[in-house]
Design a protein around this motif. Structure first.
Motif, PDB file in Angstrom:
ATOM      1  N   SER A  61       0.815  -1.335  -0.065  1.00  0.00           N
ATOM      2  CA  SER A  61      -0.120  -0.113   0.079  1.00  0.00           C
ATOM      3  C   SER A  61       0.862   1.066  -0.088  1.00  0.00           C
ATOM      4  O   SER A  61       2.080   1.298   0.159  1.00  0.00           O
ATOM      5  CB  SER A  61      -0.893  -0.113   1.234  1.00  0.00           C
ATOM      6  N   LEU A  62       0.172   2.433  -0.101  1.00  0.00           N
ATOM      7  CA  LEU A  62       0.685   3.495  -0.058  1.00  0.00           C
ATOM      8  C   LEU A  62       1.532   3.858   1.384  1.00  0.00           C
ATOM      9  O   LEU A  62       0.861   3.394   2.345  1.00  0.00           O
ATOM     10  CB  LEU A  62      -0.114   4.755  -0.353  1.00  0.00           C
ATOM     11  N   PRO A  63       2.650   4.453   1.469  1.00  0.00           N
ATOM     12  CA  PRO A  63       3.113   4.538   2.772  1.00  0.00           C
ATOM     13  C   PRO A  63       2.188   5.378   3.958  1.00  0.00           C
ATOM     14  O   PRO A  63       1.539   6.399   3.181  1.00  0.00           O
ATOM     15  CB  PRO A  63       4.292   5.450   2.679  1.00  0.00           C
ATOM     16  N   LYS A  64       2.207   5.058   4.954  1.00  0.00           N
ATOM     17  CA  LYS A  64       1.411   5.825   5.815  1.00  0.00           C
ATOM     18  C   LYS A  64       1.997   7.234   6.126  1.00  0.00           C
ATOM     19  O   LYS A  64       3.063   7.422   6.483  1.00  0.00           O
ATOM     20  CB  LYS A  64       1.622   5.225   7.310  1.00  0.00           C
TER      21      LYS A  64
ATOM     22  N   LEU B 169       5.272  21.718   0.098  1.00  0.00           N
ATOM     23  CA  LEU B 169       4.491  20.644   0.922  1.00  0.00           C
ATOM     24  C   LEU B 169       5.611  19.783   1.406  1.00  0.00           C
ATOM     25  O   LEU B 169       6.545  19.339   0.726  1.00  0.00           O
ATOM     26  CB  LEU B 169       3.528  20.182   0.089  1.00  0.00           C
ATOM     27  N   ASN B 170       5.725  19.487   2.497  1.00  0.00           N
ATOM     28  CA  ASN B 170       6.667  18.726   3.359  1.00  0.00           C
ATOM     29  C   ASN B 170       5.833  17.581   3.696  1.00  0.00           C
ATOM     30  O   ASN B 170       5.108  17.631   4.805  1.00  0.00           O
ATOM     31  CB  ASN B 170       7.292  19.475   4.460  1.00  0.00           C
ATOM     32  N   LEU B 171       6.234  16.258   3.415  1.00  0.00           N
ATOM     33  CA  LEU B 171       5.242  15.082   3.783  1.00  0.00           C
ATOM     34  C   LEU B 171       6.573  14.179   4.753  1.00  0.00           C
ATOM     35  O   LEU B 171       7.609  14.032   4.092  1.00  0.00           O
ATOM     36  CB  LEU B 171       4.958  14.212   2.418  1.00  0.00           C
ATOM     37  N   LYS B 172       5.852  13.847   5.641  1.00  0.00           N
ATOM     38  CA  LYS B 172       6.789  12.850   6.548  1.00  0.00           C
ATOM     39  C   LYS B 172       6.129  11.415   6.720  1.00  0.00           C
ATOM     40  O   LYS B 172       4.852  11.177   6.869  1.00  0.00           O
ATOM     41  CB  LYS B 172       7.037  13.374   8.063  1.00  0.00           C
ATOM     42  N   LYS B 173       6.820  10.437   6.268  1.00  0.00           N
ATOM     43  CA  LYS B 173       6.456   9.039   6.182  1.00  0.00           C
ATOM     44  C   LYS B 173       7.433   8.326   7.004  1.00  0.00           C
ATOM     45  O   LYS B 173       8.644   8.474   6.971  1.00  0.00           O
ATOM     46  CB  LYS B 173       6.354   8.431   4.885  1.00  0.00           C
ATOM     47  N   PRO B 174       7.084   7.127   7.845  1.00  0.00           N
ATOM     48  CA  PRO B 174       7.805   6.357   8.453  1.00  0.00           C
ATOM     49  C   PRO B 174       8.664   5.580   7.515  1.00  0.00           C
ATOM     50  O   PRO B 174       8.370   5.034   6.508  1.00  0.00           O
ATOM     51  CB  PRO B 174       6.858   5.429   9.382  1.00  0.00           C
TER      52      PRO B 174
END
Length: 176
Positions: free
Chosen positions: A118-121, A148-153
């Protein structure tokens, strides 16, 4: 998800102990998607239950389908799992399998969810609108840009990191 052939699950009555049935259930779940490619496992099941390899494969596939069905229907109690069986199924075997599935359902659901592609959380995001007030090129002055700053684990060797991704959206990208 296929249909469960409950008749072949009666082969489990030939197991010499409950621990053999527990091991059988664990192996069926671990290899639920590719049982037929694990010839040694099918052979061991055949010897343990004293049945042919084809019957062992059918029994393993039936158990894997039952476990998938229990996970899919979120059967979290023995009663919920028992409801998946036909009414005339062997009472003691139904109770044993229901108990085994109920004890493992939480871990199996977690494993199933973690194995999905799936897409990352998205953990966090931040945005801002920047407007250039000075530039060598006058055409770039006063043109807004959204950052836009997106943070993912990101897990690396059992350590959690946060991967940050900055994306700039300019006016030209937003025109329809």
């Amino acid at each position: 998800m296929g249909e469960v052939n409950f008749d072949v699950l009666l082969h489990l009555l030939k197991a010499s102990s409950k621990s053999q049935v527990v091991d059988f259930c664990h192996n069926c779940y671990i290899h639920k998607d590719d049982i037929s490619s694990h010839h040694k496992l099918v052979e061991n099941t055949s010897v343990t239950l004293n049945i042919g390899q084809e019957a062992a494969l059918e029994t393993m596939n039936a158990m894997a389908e039952l476990e998938k069905k229990a996970v899919f229907h979120n059967c979290s109690s023995i009663k919920d799992v028992a409801a998946l069986f036909p009414e005339n199924f062997h009472k003691n075997l139904k109770e044993l399998l229901s108990k085994i599935i109920t004890e493992n359902i939480h871990q199996w659901k977690t494993d199933t969810i973690n194995s999905l592609v799936s897409l990352p959380k998205l953990v966090d995001f931040d945005w801002q609108v920047n407007v250039k007030m000075a530039s060598n090129n006058t055409a770039k002055i006063n043109i807004p840009a959204c950052v836009l700053n997106l943070k993912k684990p990101m897990v690396v060797e059992h350590t959690n990191y946060w991967e940050s991704n900055n994306e700039g959206i300019h006016e030209k990208a937003c025109d329809y």
